[in-house]
Design a protein around this motif. Structure first.
Motif, PDB file in Angstrom:
ATOM      1  N   UNK A 137       0.909  -1.166   0.131  1.00 51.18           N
ATOM      2  CA  UNK A 137       0.184  -0.049  -0.028  1.00 51.18           C
ATOM      3  C   UNK A 137       0.875   1.260   0.001  1.00 51.18           C
ATOM      4  N   UNK A 138       0.355   2.370  -0.543  1.00 51.97           N
ATOM      5  CA  UNK A 138       0.955   3.482  -0.232  1.00 51.97           C
ATOM      6  C   UNK A 138       0.325   4.476   0.476  1.00 51.97           C
ATOM      7  N   UNK A 139       0.959   5.202   1.522  1.00 48.01           N
ATOM      8  CA  UNK A 139       0.417   5.587   2.634  1.00 48.01           C
ATOM      9  C   UNK A 139       0.799   7.003   2.455  1.00 48.01           C
ATOM     10  N   UNK A 140      -0.168   8.111   2.233  1.00 46.38           N
ATOM     11  CA  UNK A 140       0.354   9.329   2.149  1.00 46.38           C
ATOM     12  C   UNK A 140      -0.318  10.383   3.087  1.00 46.38           C
ATOM     13  N   UNK A 141       0.493  11.227   3.414  1.00 46.65           N
ATOM     14  CA  UNK A 141       0.333  12.129   4.575  1.00 46.65           C
ATOM     15  C   UNK A 141      -0.026  13.462   3.954  1.00 46.65           C
ATOM     16  N   UNK A 142      -0.922  14.287   4.333  1.00 48.31           N
ATOM     17  CA  UNK A 142      -1.287  15.653   4.311  1.00 48.31           C
ATOM     18  C   UNK A 142      -1.378  16.736   5.446  1.00 48.31           C
ATOM     19  N   UNK A 143      -1.235  17.998   5.262  1.00 44.66           N
ATOM     20  CA  UNK A 143      -1.762  18.858   6.270  1.00 44.66           C
ATOM     21  C   UNK A 143      -2.644  19.621   5.352  1.00 44.66           C
ATOM     22  N   UNK A 144      -3.664  19.917   6.470  1.00 41.53           N
ATOM     23  CA  UNK A 144      -4.675  20.630   5.781  1.00 41.53           C
ATOM     24  C   UNK A 144      -5.436  21.584   6.787  1.00 41.53           C
ATOM     25  N   UNK A 145      -6.001  22.735   6.459  1.00 45.73           N
ATOM     26  CA  UNK A 145      -6.558  23.596   7.679  1.00 45.73           C
ATOM     27  C   UNK A 145      -8.018  22.891   7.528  1.00 45.73           C
ATOM     28  N   UNK A 146      -8.787  23.095   8.756  1.00 44.87           N
ATOM     29  CA  UNK A 146     -10.123  22.671   8.456  1.00 44.87           C
ATOM     30  C   UNK A 146     -11.022  23.419   7.570  1.00 44.87           C
ATOM     31  N   UNK A 147     -10.586  24.683   7.389  1.00 47.29           N
ATOM     32  CA  UNK A 147     -11.450  25.484   6.203  1.00 47.29           C
ATOM     33  C   UNK A 147     -11.089  24.930   4.873  1.00 47.29           C
ATOM     34  N   UNK A 148      -9.952  24.732   4.554  1.00 47.02           N
ATOM     35  CA  UNK A 148      -9.499  24.167   3.113  1.00 47.02           C
ATOM     36  C   UNK A 148     -10.303  22.740   3.115  1.00 47.02           C
ATOM     37  N   UNK A 149     -10.147  21.998   4.188  1.00 54.98           N
ATOM     38  CA  UNK A 149     -10.785  20.669   4.265  1.00 54.98           C
ATOM     39  C   UNK A 149     -12.403  20.603   3.791  1.00 54.98           C
ATOM     40  N   UNK A 150     -12.967  21.564   4.530  1.00 57.99           N
ATOM     41  CA  UNK A 150     -14.428  22.127   4.482  1.00 57.99           C
ATOM     42  C   UNK A 150     -14.679  22.207   2.916  1.00 57.99           C
TER      43      UNK A 150
END
Length: 188
Positions: free
Chosen positions: A44-57
């Motif tokens: 499997x490829x496990x990818x990690x991201x950081x995102x603000x709650x606003x951008x996620x929404x």
């Protein structure tokens, strides 16, 4: 917004779907997600991201608009007709947590359900590299108290058989609210 305000999101892909991972990575960074790292582990490829709650929404809103489009209007009309003829307690609206819980089970870029796609690719396809997602729809099934209990997810996809001939297939599955497949109901 500081780094500590960002939410870490982890997405998992089958290694045979590396092109799909790259495509989704491009779309997510275009939406404002910050790619942190990826690693291959146990196929499997496990990818990690950081995102603000606003951008996620906003990303989830874009996904809903892209995947649902005109079906939302049709759903509202059907709901209105159903409500008119069948009185009773209306379904409870989704809370913010329920919405995030449901939407996190689906690909932001392409709309497929992660668990269902992984199950189909790993166990039912002759040529996993030929997987191409066409569309996915879902229905939220509620319990007696009108709370979301399971999802019925239908995915249409394309692949190739042993003779490299393309085919289109549809699979429907019941999935719990944690994203686990309860059962494959139908596959055509």
């Amino acid at each position: 917004m500081s780094e500590k305000d960002l939410q870490e999101i982890t997405k998992t892909y089958e290694v045979v779907l590396k092109k799909l991972f790259e495509s989704e990575k491009q779309k997510l960074t275009k939406y404002g997600w910050k790619f942190v790292s990826s690693e291959e582990k146990d196929g499997k490829i496990i990818a990690k991201y950081l995102v603000s709650p606003e951008i996620l929404r906003k990303t989830k809103q874009k996904e809903v608009v892209e995947n649902v489009g005109g079906l939302a209007l049709a759903g509202l009309i059907i709901y209105g007709i159903f409500s008119y003829f069948f009185s009773g307690e209306p379904p409870k609206p989704f809370s913010k947590d329920e919405t995030v819980e449901i939407m996190s089970q689906f690909s932001v870029a392409d709309g497929f359900h992660y668990g269902l796609m992984n199950k189909i690719v790993s166990t039912r396809m002759h040529n996993p590299k030929s997987f191409k997602h066409i569309k996915t729809t879902y229905v939220v099934n509620r319990n007696a108290e009108n709370y979301p209990e399971t999802l019925t997810v239908t995915m249409v996809y394309q692949g190739t058989d042993d003779f490299n001939q393309p085919y289109v297939s549809t699979v429907t599955a019941n999935i719990d609210m944690d994203g686990n497949i309860i059962e494959i109901v139908e596959q055509k």
